[in-house]
Design a protein around this motif. Structure first.
Motif, mmCIF file in Angstrom:
data_model
loop_
_atom_site.group_PDB
_atom_site.id
_atom_site.type_symbol
_atom_site.label_atom_id
_atom_site.label_comp_id
_atom_site.label_asym_id
_atom_site.label_seq_id
_atom_site.Cartn_x
_atom_site.Cartn_y
_atom_site.Cartn_z
ATOM 1 N N VAL A 100 49.702 -7.973 6.732
ATOM 2 C CA VAL A 100 50.746 -7.065 6.263
ATOM 3 C C VAL A 100 50.026 -5.918 5.568
ATOM 4 C CG1 VAL A 100 52.754 -6.775 4.762
ATOM 5 C CG2 VAL A 100 52.383 -8.953 5.957
ATOM 6 N N ILE A 101 50.240 -4.701 6.046
ATOM 7 C CA ILE A 101 49.471 -3.565 5.546
ATOM 8 C C ILE A 101 50.395 -2.425 5.136
ATOM 9 C CG2 ILE A 101 49.136 -2.586 7.867
ATOM 10 C CD1 ILE A 101 46.307 -1.745 6.966
ATOM 11 N N SER A 102 50.015 -1.737 4.066
ATOM 12 C CA SER A 102 50.753 -0.556 3.635
ATOM 13 C C SER A 102 49.771 0.422 3.016
ATOM 14 C CB SER A 102 51.843 -0.938 2.627
ATOM 15 O OG SER A 102 52.679 0.175 2.349
ATOM 16 N N MET A 103 50.195 1.701 2.926
ATOM 17 C CA MET A 103 49.355 2.736 2.335
ATOM 18 C C MET A 103 50.042 3.259 1.077
ATOM 19 S SD MET A 103 47.794 4.656 5.711
ATOM 20 C CE MET A 103 46.346 5.265 4.836
ATOM 21 N N ILE A 104 49.274 3.280 -0.008
ATOM 22 C CA ILE A 104 49.819 3.602 -1.325
ATOM 23 C C ILE A 104 48.785 4.428 -2.100
ATOM 24 C CG2 ILE A 104 51.138 1.446 -1.380
ATOM 25 C CD1 ILE A 104 48.964 0.470 -3.442
ATOM 26 N N VAL A 128 56.988 -0.300 -5.410
ATOM 27 C CA VAL A 128 58.031 -0.970 -4.620
ATOM 28 C C VAL A 128 57.450 -1.438 -3.285
ATOM 29 C CG1 VAL A 128 60.322 -0.763 -3.602
ATOM 30 C CG2 VAL A 128 59.779 0.465 -5.723
ATOM 31 N N LEU A 129 56.579 -0.620 -2.677
ATOM 32 C CA LEU A 129 55.947 -1.024 -1.417
ATOM 33 C C LEU A 129 55.084 -2.273 -1.617
ATOM 34 C CD1 LEU A 129 54.899 2.457 0.011
ATOM 35 C CD2 LEU A 129 56.606 0.904 0.991
ATOM 36 N N VAL A 130 54.350 -2.303 -2.725
ATOM 37 C CA VAL A 130 53.542 -3.493 -3.026
ATOM 38 C C VAL A 130 54.455 -4.706 -3.193
ATOM 39 C CG1 VAL A 130 52.021 -4.555 -4.733
ATOM 40 C CG2 VAL A 130 51.662 -2.170 -4.049
ATOM 41 N N ASN A 131 55.549 -4.507 -3.900
ATOM 42 C CA ASN A 131 56.470 -5.623 -4.094
ATOM 43 C C ASN A 131 57.147 -6.030 -2.794
ATOM 44 O OD1 ASN A 131 57.709 -7.448 -6.057
ATOM 45 N ND2 ASN A 131 59.626 -6.424 -5.469
ATOM 46 N N ASP A 132 57.398 -5.063 -1.914
ATOM 47 C CA ASP A 132 57.989 -5.404 -0.613
ATOM 48 C C ASP A 132 57.026 -6.275 0.205
ATOM 49 O OD1 ASP A 132 60.306 -4.081 -1.178
ATOM 50 O OD2 ASP A 132 59.815 -2.280 -0.028
ATOM 51 N N ALA A 133 55.734 -5.947 0.159
ATOM 52 C CA ALA A 133 54.753 -6.799 0.847
ATOM 53 C C ALA A 133 54.753 -8.194 0.231
ATOM 54 C CB ALA A 133 53.363 -6.169 0.748
ATOM 55 N N LEU A 175 57.749 -16.412 3.397
ATOM 56 C CA LEU A 175 57.159 -17.247 4.456
ATOM 57 C C LEU A 175 57.263 -18.715 4.101
ATOM 58 C CD1 LEU A 175 53.876 -15.222 5.083
ATOM 59 C CD2 LEU A 175 55.627 -15.694 6.817
ATOM 60 N N PRO A 176 57.387 -19.581 5.111
ATOM 61 C CA PRO A 176 57.261 -21.018 4.838
ATOM 62 C C PRO A 176 55.917 -21.286 4.166
ATOM 63 C CG PRO A 176 58.046 -20.635 7.078
ATOM 64 C CD PRO A 176 57.641 -19.294 6.535
ATOM 65 N N GLU A 177 55.878 -22.250 3.268
ATOM 66 C CA GLU A 177 54.697 -22.460 2.433
ATOM 67 C C GLU A 177 53.412 -22.621 3.246
ATOM 68 O OE1 GLU A 177 55.207 -22.071 -0.763
ATOM 69 O OE2 GLU A 177 53.067 -22.189 -1.156
ATOM 70 N N ALA A 178 53.474 -23.406 4.323
ATOM 71 C CA ALA A 178 52.267 -23.678 5.104
ATOM 72 C C ALA A 178 51.716 -22.432 5.794
ATOM 73 C CB ALA A 178 52.558 -24.751 6.148
ATOM 74 N N TYR A 179 52.591 -21.424 6.013
ATOM 75 C CA TYR A 179 52.180 -20.226 6.741
ATOM 76 C C TYR A 179 51.479 -19.203 5.841
ATOM 77 C CZ TYR A 179 54.881 -21.739 10.807
ATOM 78 O OH TYR A 179 55.351 -22.437 11.897
ATOM 79 N N LYS A 180 51.699 -19.316 4.550
ATOM 80 C CA LYS A 180 51.178 -18.283 3.631
ATOM 81 C C LYS A 180 49.654 -18.179 3.680
ATOM 82 C CE LYS A 180 55.045 -18.534 0.394
ATOM 83 N NZ LYS A 180 55.491 -18.897 -0.973
ATOM 84 N N GLN A 181 48.982 -19.303 3.846
ATOM 85 C CA GLN A 181 47.520 -19.292 3.826
ATOM 86 C C GLN A 181 46.916 -18.558 5.013
ATOM 87 O OE1 GLN A 181 46.071 -23.309 4.162
ATOM 88 N NE2 GLN A 181 47.484 -23.790 5.821
ATOM 89 N N GLU A 182 47.732 -18.253 6.035
ATOM 90 C CA GLU A 182 47.227 -17.574 7.234
ATOM 91 C C GLU A 182 47.402 -16.068 7.187
ATOM 92 O OE1 GLU A 182 45.609 -19.381 9.226
ATOM 93 O OE2 GLU A 182 46.257 -21.330 8.443
ATOM 94 N N VAL A 183 48.034 -15.545 6.137
ATOM 95 C CA VAL A 183 48.414 -14.127 6.095
ATOM 96 C C VAL A 183 47.636 -13.401 5.001
ATOM 97 C CG1 VAL A 183 50.334 -12.534 5.693
ATOM 98 C CG2 VAL A 183 50.711 -14.656 6.963
ATOM 99 N N LYS A 184 47.178 -12.194 5.331
ATOM 100 C CA LYS A 184 46.525 -11.324 4.359
ATOM 101 C C LYS A 184 47.401 -10.100 4.092
ATOM 102 C CE LYS A 184 42.742 -13.641 3.685
ATOM 103 N NZ LYS A 184 42.509 -14.307 2.365
ATOM 104 N N LEU A 185 47.403 -9.656 2.856
ATOM 105 C CA LEU A 185 48.128 -8.458 2.446
ATOM 106 C C LEU A 185 47.098 -7.382 2.111
ATOM 107 C CD1 LEU A 185 50.787 -10.109 0.086
ATOM 108 C CD2 LEU A 185 50.880 -9.804 2.562
ATOM 109 N N VAL A 186 47.168 -6.260 2.806
ATOM 110 C CA VAL A 186 46.159 -5.204 2.656
ATOM 111 C C VAL A 186 46.853 -3.907 2.233
ATOM 112 C CG1 VAL A 186 44.366 -3.861 3.810
ATOM 113 C CG2 VAL A 186 44.708 -6.278 4.417
ATOM 114 N N MET A 187 46.427 -3.382 1.107
ATOM 115 C CA MET A 187 46.955 -2.117 0.595
ATOM 116 C C MET A 187 45.830 -1.080 0.660
ATOM 117 S SD MET A 187 50.134 -2.785 -0.445
ATOM 118 C CE MET A 187 50.352 -4.015 0.877
ATOM 119 N N VAL A 188 46.081 0.026 1.336
ATOM 120 C CA VAL A 188 45.066 1.060 1.538
ATOM 121 C C VAL A 188 45.469 2.305 0.757
ATOM 122 C CG1 VAL A 188 43.840 2.458 3.232
ATOM 123 C CG2 VAL A 188 44.624 0.159 3.839
ATOM 124 N N SER A 189 44.546 2.811 -0.048
ATOM 125 C CA SER A 189 44.882 3.960 -0.892
ATOM 126 C C SER A 189 44.709 5.280 -0.153
ATOM 127 C CB SER A 189 43.997 3.967 -2.138
ATOM 128 O OG SER A 189 44.244 5.151 -2.884
#
Length: 213
Positions: A74-78, A88-93, A100-114
């Motif tokens: 999950v990526i956004s630019m801020i 708000v964008l960070v909170n939306d990510a 997500l279902p609990e087991a799925y969270k470990q497979e996802v990365k959140l990337v914020m690009v400035s």
């Protein structure tokens, strides 16, 4: 060579978009002192992992975007000094991740690009992550140079411009990438429903059997 040609094409396209940004006053509305640009359409066949520029993470690590290959992102630019849309964008990510279902969270990365090459140093981004209690195991904040920022924004369809006061007007967009770095879902706007993004992430994880690796 193929990747180089692709990257150069994106950079040239990005330059064109930047010029257009300064004259695009038709599809925006104000959020206090922040002007929002409507996101551009994107080609979902293009991977951001073909961009080979080097970035610095808030942890001090140097990396390329391809480091995230093999997992949904999950990526956004801020930018860090934004007090209106970007938190708000960070909170939306975070809302997408938390849904997500609990087991799925470990497979996802959140990337914020400035957007902010000058002020959002890796150290400043580390302070930002600490301020909002965003753990290194899930979150990565990236600092890059202007060419890298512009090329990535073009592939994601994010429009932005730097203002005379040093702040930025920009699109408000959170994007889901598949394991190959291709856009599969976009959430445009602030505090929007997250179900489609969550469903996209679950589908990516299931189709790639990531839970069983």
């Amino acid at each position: 060579m193929k990747n180089l040609i692709f990257a150069l094409s994106v950079m040239l396209l990005g330059s064109g978009v930047a010029v257009a940004q300064d004259h695009s006053q038709h599809n925006h509305h104000d959020h206090k002192n922040h002007t929002t640009f409507k996101a551009e359409p994107v080609n979902k066949e293009h991977s951001i992992y073909h961009l080979d520029g080097e970035w610095q993470a808030h942890t001090g690590e140097s990396l390329t975007l391809a480091n995230f290959q093999g997992q949904p992102v999950v990526i956004s630019m801020i930018y860090g000094s934004c007090t209106t849309a970007c938190p708000v964008l960070v909170n939306d990510a975070r809302r997408i991740f938390e849904a997500l279902p609990e087991a799925y969270k470990q497979e996802v990365k959140l990337v914020m690009v400035s957007f902010d090459e000058d002020r959002d140093t890796p150290a400043a981004l580390a302070e930002y992550a600490k301020k909002y209690n965003l753990g290194d195991d899930v979150w990565t904040f990236l600092h890059g140079d202007d060419n890298n920022i512009r090329a990535l924004a073009t592939l994601l369809g994010v429009r932005y411009r730097k203002r005379s006061d040093g702040d930025f007007d920009h699109s408000n967009l959170v994007t889901v990438l598949d394991v190959h770095g291709r856009v599969v879902e976009r959430v445009e706007g602030l505090n929007r429903p997250v179900e489609d993004a969550v469903n996209a992430l679950v589908k990516i994880i299931d189709e790639n059997h990531l839970l069983h690796h």
